[in-house]
Design an enzyme around this catalytic site. Sequence first.
Site, PDB file in Angstrom:
ATOM      1  N   SER A 152       0.847  -1.194   0.000  1.00 25.22           N
ATOM      2  CA  SER A 152       0.000   0.000   0.000  1.00 25.22           C
ATOM      3  C   SER A 152       0.876   1.235   0.000  1.00 25.22           C
ATOM      4  O   SER A 152       2.034   1.198   0.453  1.00 25.22           O
ATOM      5  CB  SER A 152      -0.888  -0.005   1.244  1.00 25.22           C
ATOM      6  OG  SER A 152      -1.528   1.240   1.434  1.00 25.22           O
TER       7      SER A 152
ATOM      8  N   TYR B 184      -2.983  -0.485  10.289  1.00 25.96           N
ATOM      9  CA  TYR B 184      -2.816  -0.862   8.888  1.00 25.96           C
ATOM     10  C   TYR B 184      -1.491  -0.317   8.360  1.00 25.96           C
ATOM     11  O   TYR B 184      -0.721  -1.039   7.718  1.00 25.96           O
ATOM     12  CB  TYR B 184      -3.987  -0.321   8.077  1.00 25.96           C
ATOM     13  CG  TYR B 184      -3.936  -0.644   6.606  1.00 25.96           C
ATOM     14  CD1 TYR B 184      -4.293  -1.903   6.143  1.00 25.96           C
ATOM     15  CD2 TYR B 184      -3.548   0.321   5.678  1.00 25.96           C
ATOM     16  CE1 TYR B 184      -4.255  -2.197   4.784  1.00 25.96           C
ATOM     17  CE2 TYR B 184      -3.513   0.032   4.325  1.00 25.96           C
ATOM     18  CZ  TYR B 184      -3.862  -1.232   3.878  1.00 25.96           C
ATOM     19  OH  TYR B 184      -3.823  -1.519   2.531  1.00 25.96           O
TER      20      TYR B 184
END
Length: 291
Positions: free
Chosen positions: A157, A170
């Site tokens: 990501s 996250y």
Amino acid sequence: MTKTNSPHSSRRDNSPNSPAKLSGKVAVVTGGGNGIGREIARLLAAQGAKVAIGDRDGEAARNSAQALAGTLLGVDLDVTSARSYAAFLDTVEAKFGAIDILVNNAGVMWVGSFDEESEAAAEQQIAVNLLGVIRGVKLVAPGMVARGSGHIITVASASSILTTPGEASYSASKHGVLGYLKAVREELHRSPVQISVIMPAVVDTALAAGTGTGASKLLAPETIAAAVLRTIERPRFEVSIPGYLGPVVRAVNILPAALRDGLMRRLVPNQVRQVDRGARADYESQFGDHA
């Protein structure tokens, strides 16, 4: 379930890879039942690879394997379980042979203020996003090294290189993935095995439902899948999507702290303020109650 469709049933594929590059190669895609993983599996199969889709939702994995054109296998896979992962790989190798390409794609994300996040949500993100990648690399890379070929691609990501309020755990998991792969890549620098990490901004999937995109536009799963294929064709270690993201972050990081922080706050979405909790309710039900 293994299924081979006629090539006449496949959609036209415009990826830059030649069919010969992937024809007969064995590829594994974790978290491939839906979203980005399903699209990666579709493109790999369209290029002639034999593709195993692993997903904790085994039904979704099998349904995708059945629906897509090419030679595909759908299997239950829990990347948080060493036993499940080993059994998955044994099944793939028994059906298709040694694994040439591993795409670590499985991931989960809880969004909200760090002090409202439940222990279960934090633990699950680390277990899936970070330890799942570590487990896959440990189980697959030694065989690739012994055979003298292979490519491990991890869909991480932009949170691997950005600070995203509302995605603390996250972000921690994705920062960890990038750090881990940097170290593994250095250990394998004398090996022909390739290591790559794909770092997209916000993608239009259930994982990102109800979140803001900041200065970047919302990406389509097809865009990420196409980047994976390009990376197989021309291996690179770090691939940011959009492509300008990595260079911009590196440039901003050399600025004085106050200027850097101000720019990042304009570019990166604050998910604490922007998240639509209603839009995320179904997805986040997997994490249980908040703390």
